[in-house]
Design an enzyme around this catalytic site. Structure first.
Site, short mmCIF file in Angstrom:
data_model
loop_
_atom_site.label_atom_id
_atom_site.label_comp_id
_atom_site.label_asym_id
_atom_site.label_seq_id
_atom_site.Cartn_x
_atom_site.Cartn_y
_atom_site.Cartn_z
N HIS A 88 16.25 57.21 46.15
CA HIS A 88 14.90 56.65 46.23
C HIS A 88 14.92 55.19 46.69
CE1 HIS A 88 15.81 54.32 42.65
NE2 HIS A 88 16.34 55.44 42.15
N GLU A 99 17.59 61.79 37.15
CA GLU A 99 18.74 60.91 36.92
C GLU A 99 19.39 61.20 35.58
OE1 GLU A 99 21.29 59.48 37.82
OE2 GLU A 99 20.76 57.47 38.51
#
Length: 182
Positions: free
Chosen positions: A8, A81
């Site tokens: 990201h 994550e």
């Protein structure tokens, strides 16, 4: 199948060098610019499928890329994550965190181990590999939009790394990795 993997765009916690696992830290204006720049870089590539982590920093990055490149967008929980437990929000250069980062079979206190992370990420990669073999998707391109810890594990699916290499591996925000899935 062609597999593209990106992290990201920059987040508020990246700027502060804070450990950001499951906290839904937003993209910074620079992170949004990075996502647009990556989309422009990829605009000549036919992307068939984009699979994103459920965290907003990854989803927003994926949506920006999709708006330029097209492709069907999916969210997959397996790309979230790693759960860094008690280290969440701490300095990412702390000695305790870096020491725990080298203990693959040990969970971060109140979090998840590297092996647990690898189990869920490898299951997604194995599924993509099976889909590639079971159908005529050999020229299909899939983009995964995820996080640094997840990118590190994906890299180990395709390349052997020593423990030290693994601990030091990092992909910059909106960096791009390319793999071939056969």
């Amino acid at each position: 199948m062609h597999l593209l993997v990106t992290r990201h765009g920059e987040t508020t916690w990246n700027v502060l060098n804070k450990i950001c696992g499951r906290t839904d830290a937003p993209l910074t204006p620079h992170g949004i610019e990075q996502a647009h720049a990556l989309a422009q870089k990829l605009c000549g590539t036919q992307i068939d499928t984009i699979i994103s982590s459920p965290l907003s920093r990854a989803k927003e990055t994926a949506q920006i890329i999709q708006s330029v490149c097209g492709g069907e967008l999916f969210v997959d929980e397996r790309l979230i994550e790693q759960d860094y437990g008690v280290f969440e929000g701490e300095d990412r250069f702390s000695e305790a965190f870096l020491a725990n980062k080298r203990q693959f079979a040990c969970r971060y206190p109140s979090g998840e181990s590297m092996m647990m992370l690898a189990h869920r990420v490898y299951s997604l990669l194995n599924e993509l590999k099976t889909d590639n073999h079971d159908t005529d998707n050999h020229d299909k391109t899939v983009l995964l939009v995820c996080h640094n810890g997840v990118c590190r594990v994906i890299h180990t699916y395709f390349h052997d790394l020593t423990n030290e290499e693994y601990a030091q591996f990092s992909l910059e925000n909106c960096g791009l990795l390319r793999y071939s899935v056969k």
